[in-house]
Design an enzyme around this catalytic site. Sequence first.
Site, PDB file in Angstrom:
ATOM      1  N   GLY A   8       0.858  -1.196   0.000  1.00  0.00           N
ATOM      2  CA  GLY A   8       0.000   0.000   0.000  1.00  0.00           C
ATOM      3  C   GLY A   8       0.883   1.231   0.000  1.00  0.00           C
ATOM      4  N   GLY A  11      -0.009   5.027  -1.222  1.00  0.00           N
ATOM      5  CA  GLY A  11      -1.050   5.792  -0.551  1.00  0.00           C
ATOM      6  C   GLY A  11      -0.514   6.961   0.268  1.00  0.00           C
ATOM      7  CD  GLN A  12      -3.094  11.121   4.168  1.00  0.00           C
ATOM      8  OE1 GLN A  12      -3.951  10.329   4.575  1.00  0.00           O
ATOM      9  NE2 GLN A  12      -3.020  12.371   4.600  1.00  0.00           N
ATOM     10  CG  ASP A  34      -0.184   0.703  -4.080  1.00  0.00           C
ATOM     11  OD1 ASP A  34      -0.205   1.313  -3.000  1.00  0.00           O
ATOM     12  OD2 ASP A  34      -1.193   0.632  -4.841  1.00  0.00           O
ATOM     13  CG  ASP A  52      -5.040  -8.062  -5.079  1.00  0.00           C
ATOM     14  OD1 ASP A  52      -5.114  -7.820  -3.850  1.00  0.00           O
ATOM     15  OD2 ASP A  52      -6.041  -8.329  -5.775  1.00  0.00           O
ATOM     16  CE1 TYR A 142     -10.158   2.118   7.643  1.00  0.00           C
ATOM     17  CE2 TYR A 142     -10.934   3.653   9.307  1.00  0.00           C
ATOM     18  CZ  TYR A 142      -9.900   3.113   8.557  1.00  0.00           C
ATOM     19  OH  TYR A 142      -8.622   3.596   8.732  1.00  0.00           O
ATOM     20  CE  LYS A 146      -7.846   0.057   9.421  1.00  0.00           C
ATOM     21  NZ  LYS A 146      -6.575  -0.441   8.871  1.00  0.00           N
TER      22      LYS A 146
END
Length: 321
Positions: A8, A11-12, A34, A52, A142, A146
């Site tokens: 990932g 991402g941010q 990613d 993936d 979400y 988590k």
Amino acid sequence: MKKIMVIGASGQIGTELVIALREKFGNDNVIASDLKETIKAALSGGPYEQLDVMDNEALKAIVNKHSITEIYLLAALLSATAEKHPDFAWKLNMEGLFNVLNLAKEKVIKKVFWPSSIAVFGSNTPKYNTPQYTIMEPSTVYGISKLAGERWCEYYAKQYNVDVRSIRYPGLISYTSLPGGGTTDYAVDIFYSAKRNEKYTCFLSEQTALPMMYMEDAIRATIGLMEAPDDSIKIRSSYNLGGISFTPAEIYAEIKKTKPDFEIEYAPDFRQKIADSWPSSIDDVDARNDWGWNGEFNLEKLCKIMLENVLDAGISVSQNT
Ligand code: NAD
Ligand code: SER
């Protein structure tokens, strides 16, 4: 030798985490990966693998190819996007975690970082200075994923002696990479409107206080937690991390000190309900005591650095939803 993979990475958080890890451990020892086929310019200084994370065989092949010892798993759907795709959010957020935890259970890798979120709390949780241990009844897909992830991390640590470490990040604010579909994204988007001298339409109401953090603090916390001695890590579910708490009205007032003509209007949408179910501020005494966490950025410092660095172009994924 330490060989790290960040999943990932585009991402941010991933973009800045890869840069920081490469500075610390060397470009060749940090593999960015990613779902995205194309490598971002910011990640081009070291190895990149398209992956993936739900493809377990492909994951294993890349881990073997690079003799990976540690994985930072960042691939997930965030709160606002997850509400639109609940089945897929559950699949991605859980399957990715199991694939990585099982590599650690089988002792193929030595250490795992997996981020949780303030979204694990719900509207029955004490809203202010939310403690580490308290009522946890998340109402979003979400948040449910988590919280389940936290329980599985602790289970793998206790049952299989897996070295997994985790932080409940607050909303993260940064300018290198745009946020990817969260409820706290307004606190990034607002800077792009200010920079373009445009009126900002905020998707949360003006008095919605949420815990937030500047990315540099979050990256320091993440690497600090991962590098802390094993016996200092007392919590294997996920650590509360406080940061700064502010409302849209407060960040607007701070930006106006630099941009006096900046205007804002409020048009709360479906994300208001999500934000209303989350804490306003977080107690992070365990992170401070166990591995020496200490934040450095207040609202004033954060606004100054964001206004100096955001480019004129750019808007987060969630602002478009
Ligand atoms: P992001 O949406 O910006 O980045 C996620 C990255 O994962 C993207 O680059 C995406 O292409 C990649 N990805 C998606 N599906 C994938 C797959 N199947 N395989 C491999 N890669 C895939 O998210 P972020 O803000 O960087 O968040 C990273 C993690 O931190 C997430 O677990 C998120 O829940 C958590 N977190 C973020 C925040 C925040 O404010 N940014 C706060 C709390 C927790
Ligand atoms: N920033 C994240 C979100 O809004 C919190 O986990 O989804």
